[in-house]
Design an enzyme around this catalytic site. Structure first.
Site, PDB file in Angstrom:
ATOM      1  N   LYS A  22       0.941  -0.989   0.209  1.00  0.00           N
ATOM      2  CA  LYS A  22       0.275   0.141   0.064  1.00  0.00           C
ATOM      3  C   LYS A  22       1.005   1.386   0.083  1.00  0.00           C
ATOM      4  CE  LYS A  22      -1.629   1.369   4.107  1.00  0.00           C
ATOM      5  NZ  LYS A  22      -1.324   2.921   4.460  1.00  0.00           N
ATOM      6  N   ASN A  23       1.882   1.210   0.895  1.00  0.00           N
ATOM      7  CA  ASN A  23       2.796   2.494   1.030  1.00  0.00           C
ATOM      8  C   ASN A  23       3.546   2.629  -0.031  1.00  0.00           C
ATOM      9  OD1 ASN A  23       1.052   3.099   3.489  1.00  0.00           O
ATOM     10  ND2 ASN A  23       2.680   2.467   4.862  1.00  0.00           N
ATOM     11  N   ARG A  99      -5.020  10.858   3.747  1.00  0.00           N
ATOM     12  CA  ARG A  99      -3.917  11.829   3.979  1.00  0.00           C
ATOM     13  C   ARG A  99      -2.810  11.759   2.970  1.00  0.00           C
ATOM     14  NH1 ARG A  99      -2.617  14.009   7.531  1.00  0.00           N
ATOM     15  NH2 ARG A  99      -0.485  13.471   7.119  1.00  0.00           N
ATOM     16  N   CYS A 123      -5.139  12.799  12.221  1.00  0.00           N
ATOM     17  CA  CYS A 123      -6.061  11.343  12.206  1.00  0.00           C
ATOM     18  C   CYS A 123      -5.966  10.698  13.374  1.00  0.00           C
ATOM     19  CB  CYS A 123      -5.420  10.430  10.998  1.00  0.00           C
ATOM     20  SG  CYS A 123      -3.709   9.862  11.521  1.00  0.00           S
ATOM     21  N   ARG A 128      -0.400  14.655  12.450  1.00  0.00           N
ATOM     22  CA  ARG A 128       0.280  14.687  11.048  1.00  0.00           C
ATOM     23  C   ARG A 128       0.544  15.752  10.452  1.00  0.00           C
ATOM     24  NH1 ARG A 128      -0.978   9.302   9.906  1.00  0.00           N
ATOM     25  NH2 ARG A 128       0.654   9.270   8.141  1.00  0.00           N
ATOM     26  N   PRO A 129       1.390  16.544  10.697  1.00  0.00           N
ATOM     27  CA  PRO A 129       1.593  17.950  10.010  1.00  0.00           C
ATOM     28  C   PRO A 129       2.297  17.758   8.916  1.00  0.00           C
ATOM     29  CG  PRO A 129       3.155  17.842  12.046  1.00  0.00           C
ATOM     30  CD  PRO A 129       2.313  16.506  11.869  1.00  0.00           C
ATOM     31  N   ILE A 130       2.345  18.761   7.961  1.00  0.00           N
ATOM     32  CA  ILE A 130       3.098  18.682   6.714  1.00  0.00           C
ATOM     33  C   ILE A 130       4.331  19.570   6.640  1.00  0.00           C
ATOM     34  CG2 ILE A 130       1.190  17.322   5.482  1.00  0.00           C
ATOM     35  CD1 ILE A 130       0.536  20.224   3.945  1.00  0.00           C
ATOM     36  N   ASP A 131       4.400  20.090   7.599  1.00  0.00           N
ATOM     37  CA  ASP A 131       5.740  21.419   7.512  1.00  0.00           C
ATOM     38  C   ASP A 131       6.748  21.062   6.770  1.00  0.00           C
ATOM     39  OD1 ASP A 131       5.753  19.758   9.667  1.00  0.00           O
ATOM     40  OD2 ASP A 131       7.458  20.909  10.586  1.00  0.00           O
ATOM     41  N   LEU A 132       7.197  19.679   6.938  1.00  0.00           N
ATOM     42  CA  LEU A 132       8.441  19.267   6.224  1.00  0.00           C
ATOM     43  C   LEU A 132       8.121  19.356   4.713  1.00  0.00           C
ATOM     44  CD1 LEU A 132      10.051  16.720   8.633  1.00  0.00           C
ATOM     45  CD2 LEU A 132      10.295  19.297   8.637  1.00  0.00           C
ATOM     46  N   ASP A 312       4.512   0.895  11.869  1.00  0.00           N
ATOM     47  CA  ASP A 312       3.574  -0.102  11.676  1.00  0.00           C
ATOM     48  C   ASP A 312       3.246  -1.166  11.992  1.00  0.00           C
ATOM     49  OD1 ASP A 312       3.392   1.788   8.158  1.00  0.00           O
ATOM     50  OD2 ASP A 312       3.121   2.603  10.282  1.00  0.00           O
ATOM     51  N   ILE A 334       7.530   7.392  17.047  1.00  0.00           N
ATOM     52  CA  ILE A 334       7.231   8.166  15.791  1.00  0.00           C
ATOM     53  C   ILE A 334       5.862   8.876  15.682  1.00  0.00           C
ATOM     54  CG2 ILE A 334       6.785   7.908  13.157  1.00  0.00           C
ATOM     55  CD1 ILE A 334       9.635   6.816  13.770  1.00  0.00           C
ATOM     56  N   ARG A 404      -8.448  -0.366   4.216  1.00  0.00           N
ATOM     57  CA  ARG A 404      -7.384   0.629   3.679  1.00  0.00           C
ATOM     58  C   ARG A 404      -6.219  -0.202   3.378  1.00  0.00           C
ATOM     59  NH1 ARG A 404      -7.549   6.291   6.456  1.00  0.00           N
ATOM     60  NH2 ARG A 404      -6.311   6.661   4.656  1.00  0.00           N
TER      61      ARG A 404
HETATM   62  C1  EPZ Z   1       4.342   7.213   6.046  1.00  0.00           C
HETATM   63  O1  EPZ Z   1       3.384   8.192   6.796  1.00  0.00           O
HETATM   64  C2  EPZ Z   1       3.287   5.789   6.218  1.00  0.00           C
HETATM   65  N1  EPZ Z   1       2.199   6.093   5.154  1.00  0.00           N
HETATM   66  C3  EPZ Z   1       2.797   5.500   7.346  1.00  0.00           C
HETATM   67  O2  EPZ Z   1       2.061   4.263   7.455  1.00  0.00           O
HETATM   68  C4  EPZ Z   1       4.009   5.175   8.503  1.00  0.00           C
HETATM   69  O3  EPZ Z   1       3.544   4.943   9.764  1.00  0.00           O
HETATM   70  C5  EPZ Z   1       4.885   6.534   8.351  1.00  0.00           C
HETATM   71  O4  EPZ Z   1       5.405   6.655   6.962  1.00  0.00           O
HETATM   72  C6  EPZ Z   1       6.137   6.237   9.160  1.00  0.00           C
HETATM   73  O5  EPZ Z   1       7.045   4.932   8.775  1.00  0.00           O
HETATM   74  C7  EPZ Z   1       2.372   5.903   3.854  1.00  0.00           C
HETATM   75  O6  EPZ Z   1       3.393   5.863   3.297  1.00  0.00           O
HETATM   76  C8  EPZ Z   1       1.089   6.379   3.186  1.00  0.00           C
HETATM   77  P1  EPZ Z   1       6.124  10.573   8.168  1.00  0.00           P
HETATM   78  P2  EPZ Z   1       4.172   9.793   6.591  1.00  0.00           P
HETATM   79  O7  EPZ Z   1       6.213  11.700   7.456  1.00  0.00           O
HETATM   80  O8  EPZ Z   1       4.822   9.918   5.476  1.00  0.00           O
HETATM   81  C9  EPZ Z   1       6.157  14.036  11.566  1.00  0.00           C
HETATM   82  C10 EPZ Z   1       0.203   2.799   7.682  1.00  0.00           C
HETATM   83  O9  EPZ Z   1      -0.210   2.331   8.925  1.00  0.00           O
HETATM   84  N2  EPZ Z   1       5.945  14.806  10.599  1.00  0.00           N
HETATM   85  O10 EPZ Z   1       7.590   9.607   8.211  1.00  0.00           O
HETATM   86  O11 EPZ Z   1       2.909  10.767   6.999  1.00  0.00           O
HETATM   87  C11 EPZ Z   1       4.787  12.904  11.612  1.00  0.00           C
HETATM   88  O12 EPZ Z   1       3.615  13.446  12.501  1.00  0.00           O
HETATM   89  C12 EPZ Z   1       0.577   4.428   7.852  1.00  0.00           C
HETATM   90  O13 EPZ Z   1       0.295   2.222   6.574  1.00  0.00           O
HETATM   91  C13 EPZ Z   1       6.034  16.172  10.621  1.00  0.00           C
HETATM   92  O14 EPZ Z   1       5.984  16.597  11.942  1.00  0.00           O
HETATM   93  O15 EPZ Z   1       5.077   9.823   7.980  1.00  0.00           O
HETATM   94  C14 EPZ Z   1       5.413  11.771  12.419  1.00  0.00           C
HETATM   95  O16 EPZ Z   1       5.430  12.050  13.691  1.00  0.00           O
HETATM   96  C15 EPZ Z   1       0.361   5.001   9.215  1.00  0.00           C
HETATM   97  N3  EPZ Z   1       5.993  17.047   9.629  1.00  0.00           N
HETATM   98  C16 EPZ Z   1       6.798  11.732  11.927  1.00  0.00           C
HETATM   99  O17 EPZ Z   1       7.011  12.966  11.335  1.00  0.00           O
HETATM  100  C17 EPZ Z   1       5.957  16.452   8.384  1.00  0.00           C
HETATM  101  O18 EPZ Z   1       5.827  17.478   7.441  1.00  0.00           O
HETATM  102  C18 EPZ Z   1       6.916  10.481  10.727  1.00  0.00           C
HETATM  103  O19 EPZ Z   1       6.319  10.754   9.861  1.00  0.00           O
HETATM  104  C19 EPZ Z   1       5.669  15.333   8.163  1.00  0.00           C
HETATM  105  C20 EPZ Z   1       5.929  14.425   9.171  1.00  0.00           C
END
Ligand code: EPZ
Length: 427
Positions: A22-23, A99, A123, A128-132, A312, A334, A404
């Site tokens: 999926k991911n 998302r 969620c 789950r911010p997107i600042d990065l 995960d 995480i 999902r």
């Molecule tokens: C991906 O989510 C996966 N989803 C998640 O899988 C997985 O848990 C996660 O990576 C970590 O491995 C998909 O690939 C669709 P991150 P993502 O950005 O990209 C923080 C599942 O169950 N963060 O690596 O959203 C964030 O809040 C799902 O299949 C910021 O602060 O994860 C988290 O604490 C759940 N700012 C940490 O970083 C940002 O701009 C890691 O998030 C982005 C993230």
């Protein structure tokens, strides 16, 4: 609403086909936006999120054709073609349900010079911010404006290569940065990049489309931008989290499951955890066999970015360790709220104490079936696993979360001896 009913207590035995990841699929689909030529993806899982992303791409002007399943593969073959202009807007009503829609930001910006994407919102497992993601686009020269719950990104003269240095690892932000940089003018260096296997799958697909990327599988990726990318055909990698989840099913039921298509190089930390818990692991030509061998031993595990133990898999391991012969310690580093499964497991007799980011899991001799509520995707799977081991009947509600991320779950589990059925709910 549908629910799943399980009569637990039976050791599972047999072969489980592992679907496309999926991911990985969710970051491969938006690659179609990077070219006007056809991108064919094979081994795509039949999942709600993939259909949802396909709907979003259609709204963005992408045409999609679906072929049958190829011999020896389990997933669908779909061809995507972004060859007509459409409004580069990802609306709230789609993004709020999925998302991963944020992953159209980089490709739209790189190809069309603009993108309007709804802020995804939080969620169950965190805000789950997107600042990065946004900082990465700005590092490539984009202007970012936030208004009325939307991100409006513009780069009228196209994106320009630059250095993106992430303060901490983000899978999604690394993916957006890679896709945007592929069409930026000049060279981009992405520092502290995520190294998850899904990132490697994305890099391999982008290279097949003509991108020039160095440093694959390392934390520093160098992208030499191209004027355009071309079409390609790429097979989605097998789902390491699905495979790990079914490895836990073998352990928790005292059975033996052959995970067909699972790839060891993507699962070292997961398999190490299974072995430390007492599992017997055998590697076949294209499969991994996991056998419960004399009970479950307690573990101390912390989640962290790849190649460490994946977040995960935390909920699924917690279910398995609820029946361990001692006390385990799980630490979730995480996400800030990824223990929603704990109160539901407690209803089934698990003895778990959450202390901030840590969860102390005291093994109990057995679990008892009960009606429980799914709250998020991996929590749902942890409840299914507990139900497979529990004495009596377990009813898992709100299983739309499950759909999902787990393709044909009841079918795959029934085929290896589980008594499990999906029941249509009222209302
Ligand atoms: C991906 O989510 C996966 N989803 C998640 O899988 C997985 O848990 C996660 O990576 C970590 O491995 C998909 O690939 C669709 P991150 P993502 O950005 O990209 C923080 C599942 O169950 N963060 O690596 O959203 C964030 O809040 C799902 O299949 C910021 O602060 O994860 C988290 O604490 C759940 N700012 C940490 O970083 C940002 O701009 C890691 O998030 C982005 C993230």
């Amino acid at each position: 609403m549908d629910r799943i009913v399980i009569e637990g207590g039976k050791p599972l035995s047999g072969r489980i086909p592992i679907s496309g990841a999926k991911n990985a699929a969710l970051t491969l689909l938006p690659c179609a936006l990077l070219t006007d030529e056809p991108l064919t993806l094979r081994n795509l899982p039949r999942l709600a999120d993939i259909d949802g992303f396909g709907h979003l791409l259609t709204q963005l002007g992408v045409s999609i054709t679906v072929e049958g399943v190829r011999r020896g593969e389990f997933g669908r073959v779909m061809t995507f073609r972004a060859d007509n202009d459409a409004e580069p807007v990802a609306p709230y009503d789609i993004v709020r349900k999925m998302r991963a829609s944020i992953l159209v930001l980089g490709p739209l910006l790189a190809r069309f010079g603009q993108a309007t994407v709804s802020l995804p919102g939080g969620c169950a497992i965190g805000n789950r911010p997107i600042d990065l993601h946004l900082k990465a686009m700005q590092a490539l020269g984009a202007e970012i404006e936030l208004a009325s719950g939307y991100v409006k990104a513009t780069a009228p003269n196209g994106l320009t290569g630059g250095t993106i240095s992430f303060p901490f690892v983000s899978v999604g932000a690394t993916e957006n940065a890679l896709m945007a940089a592929a069409l930026a003018k000049g060279t981009t260096v992405i520092e502290n990049a995520a190294r998850e296997p899904e990132i490697t799958d994305l890099v391999q697909c982008l290279i097949a489309m003509g991108a020039e990327i160095e440093g694959m599988k390392t934390d520093t990726l160098t992208v030499h931008g191209k004027d355009r990318l071309h079409g390609a055909t790429h097979a989605v990698m097998p789902d390491r989290i699905e495979a790990g989840s079914y490895a836990c099913a073998a352990m928790i039921t005292g059975g033996s499951l052959e995970l067909v298509g699972a790839r060891e190089d993507t699962m070292h930390a997961i398999l190490a955890g299974i072995a430390d818990a007492g599992g017997l692991i055998e590697f076949g030509k294209n499969s991994i066999k996991v056998t419960a061998d004399k009970g479950i031993k307690p573990l101390s595990i912390s989640t962290a970015p790849f190649p460490a133990f994946p977040t995960d898999m935390q909920a699924q391991f917690m279910s398995m360790l609820a029946l361990a012969s001692g006390t385990s310690l799980l630490t979730e580093t995480i996400f800030e709220n990824r223990y929603m499964h704990v109160p539901e497991l407690a209803r089934m007799g698990a003895d778990i104490e959450v202390r901030g980011r840590a969860a102390v899991v005291r093994g109990v001799p057995g679990l008892v079936g009960a009606p429980v509520m799914a709250t998020d995707l991996r929590a749902s799977m942890s409840l299914i696993l507990a139900g497979l081991a529990a004495k009596g009947t377990t009813e898992v509600n709100r299983i739309y979360h499950l759909d999902r991320g787990y393709e044909r779950l009841e079918e795959k589990l029934s085929a290896v001896g589980a008594t499990i059925a999906r029941v249509g709910g009222e209302g």
